[in-house]
Design an enzyme around this catalytic site. Structure first.
Site, PDB file in Angstrom:
ATOM      1  N   TYR A   1      64.045  28.850   0.976  1.00  0.00           N
ATOM      2  CA  TYR A   1      65.345  28.825   0.329  1.00  0.00           C
ATOM      3  C   TYR A   1      65.824  27.706  -0.430  1.00  0.00           C
ATOM      4  O   TYR A   1      66.807  27.790  -1.130  1.00  0.00           O
ATOM      5  CB  TYR A   1      66.535  29.281   1.313  1.00  0.00           C
ATOM      6  CG  TYR A   1      66.458  30.668   1.554  1.00  0.00           C
ATOM      7  CD1 TYR A   1      65.555  31.428   1.165  1.00  0.00           C
ATOM      8  CD2 TYR A   1      67.615  31.290   2.627  1.00  0.00           C
ATOM      9  CE1 TYR A   1      65.658  32.895   1.672  1.00  0.00           C
ATOM     10  CE2 TYR A   1      67.495  32.561   2.884  1.00  0.00           C
ATOM     11  CZ  TYR A   1      66.503  33.405   2.290  1.00  0.00           C
ATOM     12  OH  TYR A   1      66.454  34.663   2.855  1.00  0.00           O
TER      13      TYR A   1
ATOM     14  N   ASN B   1      66.338  36.106   7.057  1.00  0.00           N
ATOM     15  CA  ASN B   1      66.958  36.459   5.814  1.00  0.00           C
ATOM     16  C   ASN B   1      68.067  37.392   6.404  1.00  0.00           C
ATOM     17  O   ASN B   1      68.003  38.075   7.334  1.00  0.00           O
ATOM     18  CB  ASN B   1      66.096  37.034   4.832  1.00  0.00           C
ATOM     19  CG  ASN B   1      65.168  37.830   5.416  1.00  0.00           C
ATOM     20  OD1 ASN B   1      65.134  38.911   5.940  1.00  0.00           O
ATOM     21  ND2 ASN B   1      63.533  37.570   5.495  1.00  0.00           N
TER      22      ASN B   1
ATOM     23  N   GLY C   1      57.193  30.916   6.989  1.00  0.00           N
ATOM     24  CA  GLY C   1      57.934  29.776   7.610  1.00  0.00           C
ATOM     25  C   GLY C   1      58.463  30.128   9.004  1.00  0.00           C
ATOM     26  O   GLY C   1      57.615  30.400   9.947  1.00  0.00           O
ATOM     27  N   VAL C   2      59.351  29.557   9.450  1.00  0.00           N
ATOM     28  CA  VAL C   2      59.991  29.689  10.831  1.00  0.00           C
ATOM     29  C   VAL C   2      59.923  31.059  11.362  1.00  0.00           C
ATOM     30  O   VAL C   2      59.595  31.315  12.408  1.00  0.00           O
ATOM     31  CB  VAL C   2      61.529  29.127  11.113  1.00  0.00           C
ATOM     32  CG1 VAL C   2      62.029  29.267  12.143  1.00  0.00           C
ATOM     33  CG2 VAL C   2      61.391  27.388  10.591  1.00  0.00           C
ATOM     34  N   ASP C   3      60.663  31.826  10.206  1.00  0.00           N
ATOM     35  CA  ASP C   3      60.713  33.455  10.876  1.00  0.00           C
ATOM     36  C   ASP C   3      59.492  34.036  11.017  1.00  0.00           C
ATOM     37  O   ASP C   3      59.042  34.644  12.305  1.00  0.00           O
ATOM     38  CB  ASP C   3      61.086  34.155   9.435  1.00  0.00           C
ATOM     39  CG  ASP C   3      61.977  35.392   9.790  1.00  0.00           C
ATOM     40  OD1 ASP C   3      62.014  35.633  10.975  1.00  0.00           O
ATOM     41  OD2 ASP C   3      62.604  35.957   8.845  1.00  0.00           O
TER      42      ASP C   3
ATOM     43  N   ASP D   1      56.603  22.072  16.272  1.00  0.00           N
ATOM     44  CA  ASP D   1      56.674  23.407  15.937  1.00  0.00           C
ATOM     45  C   ASP D   1      57.822  24.191  16.701  1.00  0.00           C
ATOM     46  O   ASP D   1      57.762  24.006  17.876  1.00  0.00           O
ATOM     47  CB  ASP D   1      55.375  24.083  16.119  1.00  0.00           C
ATOM     48  CG  ASP D   1      55.379  25.639  15.963  1.00  0.00           C
ATOM     49  OD1 ASP D   1      56.443  26.280  15.867  1.00  0.00           O
ATOM     50  OD2 ASP D   1      54.554  25.924  15.319  1.00  0.00           O
ATOM     51  N   ILE D   2      58.838  24.879  16.160  1.00  0.00           N
ATOM     52  CA  ILE D   2      59.787  25.190  17.007  1.00  0.00           C
ATOM     53  C   ILE D   2      59.251  26.316  18.078  1.00  0.00           C
ATOM     54  O   ILE D   2      60.156  26.543  19.064  1.00  0.00           O
ATOM     55  CB  ILE D   2      60.997  26.092  15.968  1.00  0.00           C
ATOM     56  CG1 ILE D   2      62.378  26.056  16.787  1.00  0.00           C
ATOM     57  CG2 ILE D   2      60.548  27.332  15.394  1.00  0.00           C
ATOM     58  CD1 ILE D   2      63.468  25.679  16.067  1.00  0.00           C
TER      59      ILE D   2
ATOM     60  N   THR E   1      65.813  24.805   4.142  1.00  0.00           N
ATOM     61  CA  THR E   1      65.149  23.708   3.396  1.00  0.00           C
ATOM     62  C   THR E   1      63.680  24.101   3.262  1.00  0.00           C
ATOM     63  O   THR E   1      62.772  23.371   2.712  1.00  0.00           O
ATOM     64  CB  THR E   1      65.174  22.500   4.019  1.00  0.00           C
ATOM     65  OG1 THR E   1      64.421  22.352   5.303  1.00  0.00           O
ATOM     66  CG2 THR E   1      66.389  22.034   4.360  1.00  0.00           C
ATOM     67  N   GLY E   2      63.372  25.443   3.374  1.00  0.00           N
ATOM     68  CA  GLY E   2      61.866  25.969   3.011  1.00  0.00           C
ATOM     69  C   GLY E   2      61.969  26.903   1.737  1.00  0.00           C
ATOM     70  O   GLY E   2      62.257  26.412   0.771  1.00  0.00           O
TER      71      GLY E   2
HETATM   72  N1  AR6 Z   1      58.803  25.034  13.035  1.00  0.00           N
HETATM   73  C1  AR6 Z   1      59.754  24.245  12.655  1.00  0.00           C
HETATM   74  N2  AR6 Z   1      59.977  23.928  11.404  1.00  0.00           N
HETATM   75  C2  AR6 Z   1      59.167  24.740  10.506  1.00  0.00           C
HETATM   76  C3  AR6 Z   1      58.435  25.837  10.927  1.00  0.00           C
HETATM   77  C4  AR6 Z   1      58.044  25.958  12.370  1.00  0.00           C
HETATM   78  N3  AR6 Z   1      57.176  26.596  12.826  1.00  0.00           N
HETATM   79  N4  AR6 Z   1      57.742  26.134   9.837  1.00  0.00           N
HETATM   80  C5  AR6 Z   1      58.321  25.909   8.897  1.00  0.00           C
HETATM   81  N5  AR6 Z   1      59.207  24.994   9.211  1.00  0.00           N
HETATM   82  P1  AR6 Z   1      61.815  28.283   6.238  1.00  0.00           P
HETATM   83  P2  AR6 Z   1      64.557  28.947   4.847  1.00  0.00           P
HETATM   84  C6  AR6 Z   1      60.316  24.238   8.343  1.00  0.00           C
HETATM   85  O1  AR6 Z   1      61.169  28.679   4.747  1.00  0.00           O
HETATM   86  O2  AR6 Z   1      64.351  27.907   3.930  1.00  0.00           O
HETATM   87  C7  AR6 Z   1      61.382  32.988   5.751  1.00  0.00           C
HETATM   88  O3  AR6 Z   1      60.578  33.995   4.626  1.00  0.00           O
HETATM   89  C8  AR6 Z   1      60.165  23.996   6.978  1.00  0.00           C
HETATM   90  O4  AR6 Z   1      59.280  22.934   6.531  1.00  0.00           O
HETATM   91  O5  AR6 Z   1      61.350  28.894   7.333  1.00  0.00           O
HETATM   92  O6  AR6 Z   1      65.786  28.934   5.708  1.00  0.00           O
HETATM   93  C9  AR6 Z   1      62.675  34.119   6.070  1.00  0.00           C
HETATM   94  O7  AR6 Z   1      62.103  35.351   6.135  1.00  0.00           O
HETATM   95  C10 AR6 Z   1      61.579  24.051   6.354  1.00  0.00           C
HETATM   96  O8  AR6 Z   1      61.904  22.687   6.438  1.00  0.00           O
HETATM   97  O9  AR6 Z   1      63.623  28.839   6.138  1.00  0.00           O
HETATM   98  C11 AR6 Z   1      63.465  33.745   4.849  1.00  0.00           C
HETATM   99  O10 AR6 Z   1      63.320  34.832   3.946  1.00  0.00           O
HETATM  100  C12 AR6 Z   1      62.400  24.609   7.354  1.00  0.00           C
HETATM  101  O11 AR6 Z   1      61.551  24.761   8.380  1.00  0.00           O
HETATM  102  C13 AR6 Z   1      63.406  32.713   4.207  1.00  0.00           C
HETATM  103  O12 AR6 Z   1      62.154  32.031   4.578  1.00  0.00           O
HETATM  104  C14 AR6 Z   1      63.070  26.014   6.644  1.00  0.00           C
HETATM  105  O13 AR6 Z   1      62.085  26.755   6.271  1.00  0.00           O
HETATM  106  C15 AR6 Z   1      64.508  31.569   4.731  1.00  0.00           C
HETATM  107  O14 AR6 Z   1      64.266  30.217   4.167  1.00  0.00           O
END
Ligand code: AR6
Length: 186
Positions: free
Chosen positions: A129, A32, A40-42, A18-19, A126-127
């Site tokens: 988006y 975003n 997700g990460v955000d 987890d980041i 990769t989440g």
């Molecule tokens: N730690 C590490 N990796 C993670 C975590 C975590 N806690 N949570 C998810 N991932 P995403 P995006 C992985 O959706 O595709 C948000 O709503 C996840 O499995 O976080 O760039 C923002 O507000 C995936 O492989 O980011 C934006 O609107 C990767 O992190 C939008 O999503 C990225 O997933 C950005 O989308």
């Protein structure tokens, strides 16, 4: 298992986790363009870092796709959070790869400018988006390898992959892309 690769005097690492639990000078958020928060990460970064980060995002107001901005890390142990905006993936023909590379480069430039020696990245794009994992891993790793080759002041970049599948894909791509490798050394 951690995969560690030397790029000049710097290191590139792949770990699963987890980041928000990472020890690094800079933690990169998958943001975003509105810097409005989300899932997700955000979501995880804003939850763990507290309201100071959102207040700083509101003050900045936004960030174009393919760019990055820096804020406080709030309650996180990092010094800064770097918010990078990946493209929404459509069909790969809308410049997605260039925008994804640009988001990584912008985040790395900020890290270098701010004197952040260690940086943790999630797999941008990769989440929510929808960027296909293997293609995203190739863009991410190539961009970081190129950058570290010419910016030794950034001493360590660690990709923190959320699940086994993402870690496996990044490992495979890194084996193909890295100029020198030291697999499984830690
Ligand atoms: N730690 C590490 N990796 C993670 C975590 C975590 N806690 N949570 C998810 N991932 P995403 P995006 C992985 O959706 O595709 C948000 O709503 C996840 O499995 O976080 O760039 C923002 O507000 C995936 O492989 O980011 C934006 O609107 C990767 O992190 C939008 O999503 C990225 O997933 C950005 O989308």
């Amino acid at each position: 298992m951690t995969l560690v690769v030397n790029i000049g005097t710097s290191t590139l690492e792949l770990v699963q986790g987890d980041i928000t639990g990472q020890e690094a000078d800079g933690i990169v958020n998958a943001a975003n363009a509105e810097l409005a928060g989300g899932g997700g990460v955000d979501g995880a970064i804003h939850r763990a870092g507290g309201p100071e980060i959102m207040a700083a995002c509101r003050a900045i107001g936004g960030c174009p796709t393919g760019q990055a901005v820096v804020t406080t890390a709030g309650a996180l142990s990092a010094r800064k959070v770097i918010h990078a905006v990946a493209p929404r993936y459509k069909d790969g023909l809308q410049g997605e790869a260039g925008l994804l590379a640009s988001a990584y480069n912008a985040a790395l430039e900020i890290a270098s400018d701010q004197g952040l020696k260690t940086v943790a990245f999630p797999s941008l794009g990769t989440g929510a988006y929808g960027y296909p994992l293997e293609g995203a891993a190739r863009v991410a790793l190539r961009t970081v390898i190129d950058f570290l080759g010419s910016h030794p002041q950034v001493e360590r970049v660690r990709f923190v992959l959320f699940d086994k599948k993402a870690l496996a894909v990044y490992q495979q791509v890194l084996m193909e892309e890295a100029p020198t490798r030291r697999p499984g050394s830690r």
